[in-house]
Design an enzyme around this catalytic site. Sequence first.
Site, short mmCIF file in Angstrom:
data_model
loop_
_atom_site.label_atom_id
_atom_site.label_comp_id
_atom_site.label_asym_id
_atom_site.label_seq_id
_atom_site.Cartn_x
_atom_site.Cartn_y
_atom_site.Cartn_z
CE LYS A 25 -4.40 -0.82 2.09
NZ LYS A 25 -5.13 -0.24 0.98
CD GLU A 43 14.73 10.99 1.52
OE1 GLU A 43 15.65 10.19 1.33
OE2 GLU A 43 14.65 12.09 0.94
CE LYS A 50 8.36 -6.39 20.55
NZ LYS A 50 8.84 -5.05 20.24
CG ASP A 77 5.72 -3.44 18.99
OD1 ASP A 77 5.23 -4.38 19.65
OD2 ASP A 77 6.82 -2.93 19.26
CD GLU A 144 5.07 0.74 16.86
OE1 GLU A 144 4.85 1.04 18.03
OE2 GLU A 144 6.18 0.36 16.45
CB ALA A 156 15.02 7.48 16.94
CD GLU A 159 16.99 6.97 23.17
OE1 GLU A 159 16.65 6.94 24.35
OE2 GLU A 159 16.48 6.22 22.31
P1 0O2 Z 1 11.76 -1.78 19.92
O1 0O2 Z 1 12.94 -2.55 20.39
O2 0O2 Z 1 12.16 -0.61 19.05
O3 0O2 Z 1 10.70 -2.63 19.26
P2 0O2 Z 1 3.91 -0.40 23.80
O4 0O2 Z 1 5.03 -0.86 24.72
O5 0O2 Z 1 4.35 -0.40 22.34
O6 0O2 Z 1 2.63 -1.10 23.99
P3 0O2 Z 1 4.47 2.32 24.33
O7 0O2 Z 1 5.84 2.05 24.87
O8 0O2 Z 1 3.64 3.36 24.99
O9 0O2 Z 1 3.57 1.04 24.25
O10 0O2 Z 1 4.57 2.62 22.79
P4 0O2 Z 1 5.27 3.83 22.07
O11 0O2 Z 1 5.56 4.96 22.97
O12 0O2 Z 1 4.40 4.09 20.88
O13 0O2 Z 1 6.67 3.19 21.62
C1 0O2 Z 1 6.72 2.11 20.76
C2 0O2 Z 1 8.03 2.04 20.01
O14 0O2 Z 1 8.52 3.35 19.68
C3 0O2 Z 1 9.17 1.39 20.76
O15 0O2 Z 1 9.07 0.00 20.63
C4 0O2 Z 1 10.40 1.98 20.03
O16 0O2 Z 1 10.62 1.33 18.79
C5 0O2 Z 1 9.94 3.40 19.75
N1 0O2 Z 1 10.30 4.30 20.87
C6 0O2 Z 1 9.50 4.77 21.83
N2 0O2 Z 1 10.18 5.58 22.66
C7 0O2 Z 1 11.45 5.62 22.22
C8 0O2 Z 1 12.63 6.30 22.67
O17 0O2 Z 1 12.64 7.02 23.65
N3 0O2 Z 1 13.77 6.11 21.94
C9 0O2 Z 1 13.80 5.29 20.83
N4 0O2 Z 1 14.97 5.18 20.19
N5 0O2 Z 1 12.71 4.63 20.39
C10 0O2 Z 1 11.55 4.79 21.07
P5 0O2 Z 1 9.67 -0.96 21.70
O18 0O2 Z 1 8.97 -2.26 21.59
O19 0O2 Z 1 9.70 -0.32 23.05
O20 0O2 Z 1 11.16 -1.16 21.25
#
Ligand code: 0O2
Length: 209
Positions: A25, A43, A50, A77, A144, A156, A159
């Site tokens: 899509k 881009e 996962k 996600d 997601e 990001a 970090e």
């Molecule tokens: P990974 O290893 O990247 O998959 P959720 O836990 O998803 O039910 P949450 O934490 O409220 O709920 O979700 P949010 O805030 O939408 O964040 C989901 C994802 O966004 C994270 O997945 C990260 O990929 C990214 N993310 C959120 N906060 C940060 C941050 O502070 N720094 C970075 N680099 N990425 C962030 P996961 O599964 O936590 O991690």
Amino acid sequence: MEQEIKKWKKLMLIHKFALDEVNTKLQILNEEFQHIHQYNPIEHIKSRLKNQEGIVRKLERKGHAVTPENARRHVHDIAGVRITCSFTSDIYRVVQMIQHQRDIQVVILKDYIKNAKPNGYQSLHLIVEIPVFLAASTEKTLVEIQIRTVAMDFWASLEHKLFYKFEKEIPQALGRELKSAAETMKVLDEKMEAIKREMDFVKQGGTFL
Ligand code: 0O2
């Protein structure tokens, strides 16, 4: 046990199909946009499923029993797509294009661009629901979608490598530095957006006084 393994396998397969659908899509929308406007809002598109270890970790962190049913309900996600855009305005353009898709429903929208996370993280997150049509059933599946600019992605990614999921408290001075780096990215994005606006004006025949 065998039944349970089958359920996990089906869960992963359905999310893979959902990911394939969303990817197709997005590619169509991007190419159509390019065709109409001679401009490409996206881009890069990167997607990932996962792994089961990650799913188990998230279920345990949220305090749920590790079952395929709970994974489906509570881990949003399992299928993840990351879209990198050139400009912040492109992000909102892509969101609109997704919202206009009749078979996609946006279930959650988190705008960490308007409201950055306390550590400085910026990105726009969507949880969308898409129907996956199987031979004998239709499975509504969550995907997601993270949308960010190249600058937000740069911050990001680094970090994530340095601190994300760091179990202990990050030293305050480093936290401040990190946030300041995120603010620099914001300033850079705003500057590039302003240049783009002025270039669009010039392309439309405008001249500066
Ligand atoms: P990974 O290893 O990247 O998959 P959720 O836990 O998803 O039910 P949450 O934490 O409220 O709920 O979700 P949010 O805030 O939408 O964040 C989901 C994802 O966004 C994270 O997945 C990260 O990929 C990214 N993310 C959120 N906060 C940060 C941050 O502070 N720094 C970075 N680099 N990425 C962030 P996961 O599964 O936590 O991690």
